[in-house]
Design a protein around this motif. Structure first.
Motif, PDB file in Angstrom:
ATOM      1  N   GLU A  69       0.821   6.600   2.863  1.00  0.00           N
ATOM      2  CA  GLU A  69       1.115   5.338   3.567  1.00  0.00           C
ATOM      3  C   GLU A  69       1.264   4.180   2.585  1.00  0.00           C
ATOM      4  N   THR A  70       0.442   4.166   1.533  1.00  0.00           N
ATOM      5  CA  THR A  70       0.589   3.115   0.511  1.00  0.00           C
ATOM      6  C   THR A  70       1.940   3.273  -0.174  1.00  0.00           C
ATOM      7  N   LYS A  71       2.252   4.509  -0.510  1.00  0.00           N
ATOM      8  CA  LYS A  71       3.541   4.770  -1.159  1.00  0.00           C
ATOM      9  C   LYS A  71       4.712   4.291  -0.302  1.00  0.00           C
ATOM     10  N   MET A  79      -0.488   9.177  -6.956  1.00  0.00           N
ATOM     11  CA  MET A  79      -0.842   8.330  -5.818  1.00  0.00           C
ATOM     12  C   MET A  79      -0.761   9.207  -4.562  1.00  0.00           C
ATOM     13  N   LYS A  93       5.071   1.900   1.529  1.00  0.00           N
ATOM     14  CA  LYS A  93       5.371   0.447   1.538  1.00  0.00           C
ATOM     15  C   LYS A  93       6.521   0.155   0.564  1.00  0.00           C
ATOM     16  N   ASP A 113      -2.010   8.617  -1.540  1.00  0.00           N
ATOM     17  CA  ASP A 113      -1.948   7.977  -0.238  1.00  0.00           C
ATOM     18  C   ASP A 113      -0.489   7.687   0.154  1.00  0.00           C
TER      19      ASP A 113
END
Ligand code: PMP
Length: 295
Positions: free
Chosen positions: A133-135, A129, A137, A131
């Motif tokens: 920023e997604t991580k 993964m 979260k 990204d």
């Protein structure tokens, strides 16, 4: 879910010394490894065509088998060469690599001293993964009912198939309850690890993580601890009781599959993925790049 089943894919699997067409890599239903869990495996990742910490994984593979009272009939070097061949032959740059070893069919009772040891190596696509920023979260983690066993009841440092029985049950229960994973306590009620990854916490700028005395001391865990210390972040390995979870700021899990993944919740406890998680996601991503790792 329309994911192509793993036995119906194309490519090559290395099996007992040679590459075979993917769909021909079969074993008989009367195999000791299937009935009695005399089976161990590895989980590795290739980045840019190079397997990260391949030697460490090969060594752990051989050691896992020894802990199950059998010997993998290939050296660390032979296993390393076979893994590299499988990755190259299947044409992957970035992929997951799965060596597995099991006792065969010559004996089908508890004792299987003379059963042949089989080894296979496959690899498949499993994107990281990327990204951040997604991580950041964070994932939600349940608290499992099963506990990591007492070292006197199981070969806890072996990546043994049998030790994953309670992980699968716990992960299924977590998913049914809306969580991504489950935190397992150990036989003494201390915080241990997740179903396929180690766990770390932060408090006042330091990392706190359970001592890996009854569960896998992950290669990623060891890497991340090294990366943190190299950046001057203190890492404290100690007994952690679940009641203490309320006092931690950040939490993240790490493993070959998960890499470094922040956690936002464990049952009733909340965490705020922050600076230490972010820096270790970035440092781990750098460390796994082949050119830089070799430098
Ligand atoms: N614990 C368990 C139960 C695991 O399955 C894994 C993944 N192999 C880990 C920890 C992390 O190990 P590693 O970092 O070597 O992948």
């Amino acid at each position: 879910m329309s994911v192509l089943p793993f036995d119906q894919r194309d490519g090559f699997i290395w099996m007992d010394g040679a590459l075979v067409p993917w769909q021909d890599a079969k074993l008989h239903v009367l195999s000791h490894g299937l009935h009695y869990a005399s089976c161990c495996f590895e989980g590795e990742r290739a980045y840019g065509g190079v397997i990260f910490k391949s030697r460490e994984h090969s060594e752990r593979f051989r050691n896992s088998a020894n802990l199950l009272d059998f010997e993998i009939p290939y050296s660390v070097e032979e296993i390393g060469a076979a893994k590299a061949l499988v990755v190259a032959k299947n044409g992957f740059d970035n992929c997951y690599v799965r060596p597995v070893a099991w006792r065969g069919s010559e004996m089908m009772a508890v004792a299987a001293q003379h059963a042949t040891i089989h080894v296979a190596i496959a690899c498949w696509d499993w994107p990281s993964m990327f990204d951040v920023e997604t991580k950041m979260k964070g994932i939600k983690v349940d608290i499992a009912e099963y506990r990591r066993p007492d070292p006197l009841t199981a070969p806890c440092h072996s990546k043994a198939a049998g030790l994953y029985m309670i992980c699968t049950i716990s992960k299924h229960r977590a998913e049914r309850r809306g969580y991504a994973d489950a935190l397992m306590l150990d036989w003494q009620g201390r915080v241990a690890e997740c179903t396929g990854a180690n766990i770390l916490f932060t408090k006042d700028g330091a990392i706190h993580t359970p001592i890996a005395d009854c569960f896998l001391n992950g290669i990623t865990r060891q890497t991340v601890i090294g990366l943190a210390r190299a950046r001057g972040i203190e890492v404290i390995e100690r007994r952690i009781m679940p009641e203490e979870l309320a006092s931690f700021e950040e939490c993240f899990i790490c493993g070959t599959g998960a890499e470094v993944t922040p956690v936002s919740e464990i049952g009733p406890y909340n965490f705020a993925p922050g600076a230490i998680s972010r820096v270790l996601i970035e440092e781990y991503a750098k460390a796994t790049q082949p050119q830089k790792a070799a430098a």
